[in-house]
Design an enzyme around this catalytic site. Structure first.
Site, PDB file in Angstrom:
ATOM      1  N   HIS A 144       8.563  -3.308   2.771  1.00 25.07           N
ATOM      2  CA  HIS A 144       8.690  -2.756   1.404  1.00 25.07           C
ATOM      3  C   HIS A 144       7.399  -2.134   0.883  1.00 25.07           C
ATOM      4  O   HIS A 144       7.378  -1.535  -0.187  1.00 25.07           O
ATOM      5  CB  HIS A 144       9.258  -3.810   0.433  1.00 25.07           C
TER       6      HIS A 144
ATOM      7  N   THR B 126      19.746 -15.783  12.808  1.00 22.26           N
ATOM      8  CA  THR B 126      20.374 -14.485  13.086  1.00 22.26           C
ATOM      9  C   THR B 126      19.554 -13.365  12.444  1.00 22.26           C
ATOM     10  O   THR B 126      19.160 -13.461  11.279  1.00 22.26           O
ATOM     11  CB  THR B 126      21.825 -14.473  12.552  1.00 22.26           C
TER      12      THR B 126
ATOM     13  N   CYS C 181       2.031 -10.655  -7.383  1.00 23.78           N
ATOM     14  CA  CYS C 181       2.271 -12.102  -7.352  1.00 23.78           C
ATOM     15  C   CYS C 181       1.555 -12.814  -8.478  1.00 23.78           C
ATOM     16  O   CYS C 181       1.983 -13.848  -8.938  1.00 23.78           O
ATOM     17  CB  CYS C 181       1.783 -12.707  -6.046  1.00 23.78           C
TER      18      CYS C 181
HETATM   19  N1  PLP Z   1      -0.403  -9.751   1.974  1.00 25.68           N
HETATM   20  C1  PLP Z   1      -0.782  -8.756   1.167  1.00 25.68           C
HETATM   21  C2  PLP Z   1      -2.149  -8.174   1.312  1.00 25.68           C
HETATM   22  C3  PLP Z   1       0.098  -8.259   0.200  1.00 25.68           C
HETATM   23  O1  PLP Z   1      -0.297  -7.271  -0.608  1.00 25.68           O
HETATM   24  C4  PLP Z   1       1.386  -8.836   0.093  1.00 25.68           C
HETATM   25  C5  PLP Z   1       2.327  -8.375  -0.956  1.00 25.68           C
HETATM   26  O2  PLP Z   1       1.980  -8.153  -2.077  1.00 25.68           O
HETATM   27  C6  PLP Z   1       1.738  -9.857   0.981  1.00 25.68           C
HETATM   28  C7  PLP Z   1       0.826 -10.286   1.909  1.00 25.68           C
HETATM   29  C8  PLP Z   1       3.090 -10.486   0.931  1.00 25.68           C
HETATM   30  O3  PLP Z   1       4.037  -9.627   1.473  1.00 25.68           O
HETATM   31  P1  PLP Z   1       5.616  -9.870   1.151  1.00 25.68           P
HETATM   32  O4  PLP Z   1       5.837  -9.352  -0.233  1.00 25.68           O
HETATM   33  O5  PLP Z   1       6.320  -9.064   2.176  1.00 25.68           O
HETATM   34  O6  PLP Z   1       5.859 -11.302   1.269  1.00 25.68           O
END
Ligand code: PLP
Length: 388
Positions: A202, A238, A328
């Protein structure tokens, strides 16, 4: 009012070709890839095609690509399996890592007594490779180095080749969170001593819920999700055929347009730096963010010269989607660890960090409108300051 999306480091819009490819699979290829009949084998063929494409992109073997649900899962799997299956007793990392790496290392410390060593980045957010060399030389414990390729908040790039050489010298394993760079940079893992990396579809116009881990065969890593023999027993369950096909189509588009996307986005980023500097006196750029050769072209981290905790909301009300740090931690009241590392207390009190992140569809006219709205907010703060 047309909305403007400047939060591509959080996630990107699905490419129309990706949607089409996924809809086709949903309509036609619903077989379980583990089934031996034609429906199952058709689905399996699709997955293996994407595996070969991902391997070609990274210049690795297809058997070193393990499909997962996301970047978070890939990073968790690698870190945890290194401790559970490879006897890693020490992890050398940095305070700038994404939460999924930071929390995993802390959990491994709490639950299994793994020693966690943090390298101290400088005020620009650079990792000191001499410090890494020194830390590695201090102990004979089996060690994993986990350092991200591009920081998701400030865009700082790490020299994977150099880090790989240092790790090899000390016989340490090397993992890099490459979630922000896979799908954006031309990567050649055949020329880098790297054992593990992670990918999330994504982040480059593929679907959410689809990613992969790169696991160097010679590392001997095993999976942590047990069950069926899927993904060569590295990740039972799966397979998400629709998601994997979406990832493959997104990767194919990127591979066909890598230079074109990169030069467009870098131009847009340079234009944004210029416009922001002209419109907002006192604005600063965090880390190596404004340095073309040291930061990822998709990310620009600014420090606005006024404190406004409502900035995200104000921009959103104007139809502009942007975040202050990583998705996040947005909504968190505390500044992120990355910001605490690169900003002084005074800068945090009197400034507002803003992460502007671009993609190949971002236009100069969108940047013009964004700068105009931001300028108005800046001026309202100036007036407030004079009146107070
Ligand atoms: N690592 C980094 C540097 C990211 O920017 C992100 C997503 O913001 C992730 C890991 C986590 O990826 P995912 O959203 O696919 O769990």
């Amino acid at each position: 009012m047309d909305k403007i999306y400047l939060d591509n480091a959080a996630t990107t819009a699905l490419a129309p070709e990706v949607i089409d490819a996924m809809v086709d699979v949903m309509n036609i290829n619903y077989g379980n890839p583990s089934s031996t009949h034609s429906f199952g084998q058709a689905a399996k063929t699709l997955i293996e095609k994407v595996r070969r494409e991902a391997a070609t992109y990274l210049k690795v073997s297809p058997s070193e690509i393990i499909f997962t649900s996301c970047g978070t899962e890939s990073n968790n799997m690698i870190l945890k399996s290194c401790v559970h299956h490879l006897g890693v007793q020490r992890i050398i990392t940095s305070p700038l890592e994404h939460k999924c790496v930071a929390e995993s290392t802390q959990e491994l410390k709490k639950l299994f007594g793994v020693e966690v060593v943090y390298l101290r980045p400088n005020k620009k957010g650079d990792i000191d490779l001499d410090q890494l060399d020194e830390a590695l030389g201090k102990s004979d414990k089996k060690t994993l180095v986990s350092l991200m390729h591009a920081n998701n908040e400030i865009g700082n790039l790490l020299d994977l080749k150099k880090v790989g050489e240092i790790c090899k010298k000390h016989n340490a394993l090397f993992h890099s969170d490459t979630v922000q760079t896979i799908g954006h940079l031309d990567l050649d893992f055949s020329a880098i001593d790297i054992d593990f990396a992670s990918c999330s579809a994504h982040k480059f116009h593929g679907p959410k819920g689809s990613g992969f881990a790169f696991v160097r065969k010679s590392s001997g890593l095993k999976g942590i999700i047990t069950g069926g023999p899927q993904e060569r027993t590295m990740r039972a369950g799966t397979e998400n055929v629709v998601g994997i096909v979406g990832l493959g189509k997104a990767l194919e588009l990127v591979m066909n347009h890598l230079q074109e996307y990169q030069s467009h986005i870098q131009k847009i980023k340079n234009y944004t730096i210029k416009k922001l500097s002209e419109n907002i006196p006192g604005i600063k750029f965090n880390g190596r963010s404004a340095e073309e050769d040291r930061s990822l072209f998709t990310v620009l981290s600014a420090l606005l010269p006024f404190n406004d905790p409502m900035i995200g909301l104000k921009l959103d009300m104007e139809g502009i989607a942007i975040s202050q740090g990583s998705a996040c931690s947005s909504g968190a009241t505390k500044p992120s660890m990355v910001m605490m590392m690169v900003l002084d207390e005074d800068e945090m009190e009197n400034g507002t960090p803003l992460r502007i992140s671009f993609c190949h569809t971002t236009t100069e006219s969108e940047i013009d409108r964004f700068c105009e709205v931001l300028k108005n907010i800046f001026e309202s703060h100036q007036i407030e300051k004079v009146n107070s």
